[in-house]
Design a protein around this motif. Structure first.
Motif, short mmCIF file in Angstrom:
data_model
loop_
_atom_site.label_atom_id
_atom_site.label_comp_id
_atom_site.label_asym_id
_atom_site.label_seq_id
_atom_site.Cartn_x
_atom_site.Cartn_y
_atom_site.Cartn_z
N GLN A 5 -1.87 -3.62 5.54
CA GLN A 5 -0.66 -3.01 4.98
C GLN A 5 0.40 -4.08 4.82
OE1 GLN A 5 1.25 -0.26 7.59
NE2 GLN A 5 1.75 -1.79 9.11
N PRO A 6 1.34 -3.87 3.87
CA PRO A 6 2.41 -4.85 3.68
C PRO A 6 3.19 -5.06 4.97
CG PRO A 6 2.37 -3.26 1.88
CD PRO A 6 1.43 -2.76 2.94
N GLY A 7 3.38 -6.30 5.36
CA GLY A 7 4.18 -6.59 6.55
C GLY A 7 3.40 -6.66 7.84
N ALA A 8 2.08 -6.41 7.79
CA ALA A 8 1.30 -6.38 9.04
C ALA A 8 1.34 -7.71 9.76
CB ALA A 8 -0.15 -5.99 8.73
N ARG A 9 1.34 -8.81 9.00
CA ARG A 9 1.33 -10.13 9.64
C ARG A 9 2.63 -10.43 10.37
NH1 ARG A 9 -1.02 -13.28 6.39
NH2 ARG A 9 -1.80 -11.54 5.15
N TRP A 10 3.71 -9.71 10.04
CA TRP A 10 4.97 -9.89 10.77
C TRP A 10 5.27 -8.69 11.66
CZ3 TRP A 10 4.95 -11.99 5.67
CH2 TRP A 10 5.11 -13.37 5.65
N HIS A 11 4.29 -7.85 11.88
CA HIS A 11 4.43 -6.69 12.78
C HIS A 11 5.57 -5.78 12.33
CE1 HIS A 11 1.75 -9.07 15.23
NE2 HIS A 11 2.64 -10.04 15.29
N VAL A 12 5.62 -5.52 11.04
CA VAL A 12 6.65 -4.66 10.46
C VAL A 12 5.98 -3.44 9.83
CG1 VAL A 12 8.49 -4.47 8.75
CG2 VAL A 12 8.18 -6.61 10.02
N GLU A 13 6.46 -2.26 10.16
CA GLU A 13 5.87 -1.04 9.63
C GLU A 13 6.17 -0.88 8.14
OE1 GLU A 13 7.34 2.22 11.86
OE2 GLU A 13 6.64 1.45 13.79
N ARG A 14 5.20 -0.32 7.41
CA ARG A 14 5.37 -0.09 5.98
C ARG A 14 6.61 0.76 5.70
NH1 ARG A 14 1.94 0.64 1.37
NH2 ARG A 14 0.09 0.13 2.60
N LYS A 15 6.84 1.80 6.53
CA LYS A 15 7.97 2.69 6.28
C LYS A 15 9.30 1.96 6.36
CE LYS A 15 5.74 6.97 7.83
NZ LYS A 15 5.77 8.10 8.80
N LYS A 16 9.40 1.00 7.27
CA LYS A 16 10.64 0.22 7.38
C LYS A 16 10.87 -0.58 6.09
CE LYS A 16 11.39 -0.55 12.32
NZ LYS A 16 11.63 -1.59 13.35
N ILE A 17 9.80 -1.21 5.60
CA ILE A 17 9.91 -2.00 4.38
C ILE A 17 10.35 -1.12 3.22
CG2 ILE A 17 8.63 -3.43 2.73
CD1 ILE A 17 6.76 -4.18 5.07
N GLU A 18 9.75 0.04 3.09
CA GLU A 18 10.06 0.94 1.99
C GLU A 18 11.48 1.46 2.07
OE1 GLU A 18 6.98 3.83 2.27
OE2 GLU A 18 5.50 2.59 1.19
N ARG A 19 11.94 1.76 3.30
CA ARG A 19 13.32 2.25 3.43
C ARG A 19 14.33 1.19 3.05
NH1 ARG A 19 11.33 5.07 8.20
NH2 ARG A 19 11.98 3.31 9.52
#
Length: 362
Positions: A5-19
């Motif tokens: 998922q987008p951001g997995a390598r930086w331990h960031v949830e997809r929902k955070k990125i989308e928000r």
């Protein structure tokens, strides 16, 4: 090598990125937001900001908004109000000024390491402080730095392959050779410039650094480090490894590079751009990556018209565009595209070189 998922390598949830993306889109145009994208991957770029701000969405949103304003207003601080970061790849620097910058500050992109990360090398101990003082202004250096960062992020870090190999987006490996550093390099203008560029990068290009190897560090380096370290965040400090004695750095570099990939002037056997690294820069010789960057910029100019303003022009000349009402293509293909084959040879991690015996820096 696709991630789950987008951001997995930086331990960031997809929902955070989308928000965060949705909040940005309410205040900024889609074109401006996509202009931020490193390697064309806007979600991974937003993930970098969120991770750099400790996972705090509000701080990441404010930081991204600040970066978007900085990109749109970049030229105002340099007496060129129409110059934006998105236009900087069409910005032409006079040949004599660019040669002076490259002559006094030897640097270049050397290829990719075993982890697929871009390798950037600078011979900081060979910086010509006299040229820096008399030929190059602070504005010159900042504009050239931002132009190089945009070339790196838009071209050199663009994932390739099917599916695209996203390892290039993991950050850049930096080799900083301090051989030749002396007390003359500890100069207020150098310190001021380093401090300013360090802040610029942390604010607008977060999580760009993967690893930094400071090699051949003399005692005077530790004086400079004590001055600079308060301006670096803890995460950045943890990415820096310092080696003082000659050849001490080789075992560490061999963990990410083969001996045949390490430039000859720092103890390896690679002769890729050896003439440049071993003194050619002082005679205005160009690193191969400089040539490719110049060709890429010329390609943009042919497609979109020229933004020509001389650096250090005290008269504040206005922008002159060769074409009107044109937009930069989203994925331009330059006359000689700067691809891994141009930079590194047939495989993503190898460097073009011929076996040779190690030589001494100097």
């Amino acid at each position: 090598m696709q991630e789950s998922q987008p951001g997995a390598r930086w331990h960031v949830e997809r929902k955070k990125i989308e928000r965060v993306y949705m909040r940005l889109s309410q205040l900024h145009s889609r074109e401006a937001i996509l202009g931020l994208a490193i390697g064309g991957e806007i979600h991974l770029t937003i993930a970098r900001y969120i991770y750099a701000r400790g996972g705090d969405e509000e701080k990441a949103w404010k930081s991204l908004s600040h970066t978007l304003r900085w990109r749109s207003q970049f030229g105002e601080a340099h007496g060129r109000p129409n110059l934006t970061v998105d236009d900087i790849m069409r910005f032409t620097i006079k040949d004599e000024k660019m040669k002076a910058i490259r002559r006094c500050h030897p640097y270049g992109w050397q290829g990719y390491d075993k982890e697929g990360r871009l390798v950037y090398m600078v011979r900081a101990g060979q910086i010509n402080t006299n040229s820096l003082k008399y030929e190059i202004s602070e504005s010159d250096a900042e504009i050239c730095h931002v132009q190089a960062m945009e070339f790196q992020n838009k071209v050199l870090l663009k994932p390739e392959g099917s599916p695209p190999d996203l390892r290039r987006l993991n950050g850049v490996t930096v080799i900083c050779d301090m051989f030749g550093l002396n007390i003359h390099h500890v100069w207020p203008l150098v310190y001021k410039l380093l401090k300013k560029i360090s802040k610029l990068d942390q604010d607008n290009y977060p999580e760009n650094l993967a690893r930094m190897f400071v090699i051949n560090a003399p005692l005077v380096f530790y004086l400079m480090w004590r001055i600079l370290v308060p301006h670096l965040d803890l995460r950045t400090r943890g990415k820096v490894s310092v080696f003082s004695n000659s050849q001490d750095h080789i075992p560490a570099l061999l963990e990410i590079m083969d001996m045949s990939d390490i430039p000859r002037c720092i103890g390896g056997t690679s002769v890729k751009d050896a003439m440049y690294w071993e003194g050619g820069f002082a005679n205005s010789q160009q690193h191969s990556s400089h040539i490719s960057m110049d060709e890429y910029i010329e390609h943009h100019i042919r497609l979109n018209g020229r933004t020509r303003v001389s650096l250090s022009d005290s008269r504040g000349l206005a922008m002159v565009y060769g074409c009107e009402n044109t937009e930069l293509p989203s994925n331009p293909t330059p006359r000689r595209r700067f691809t891994p084959s141009n930079l590194t040879g047939s495989t993503p991690r190898s460097f073009q070189n011929a076996a040779d015996t190690p030589g001494e820096c100097g």
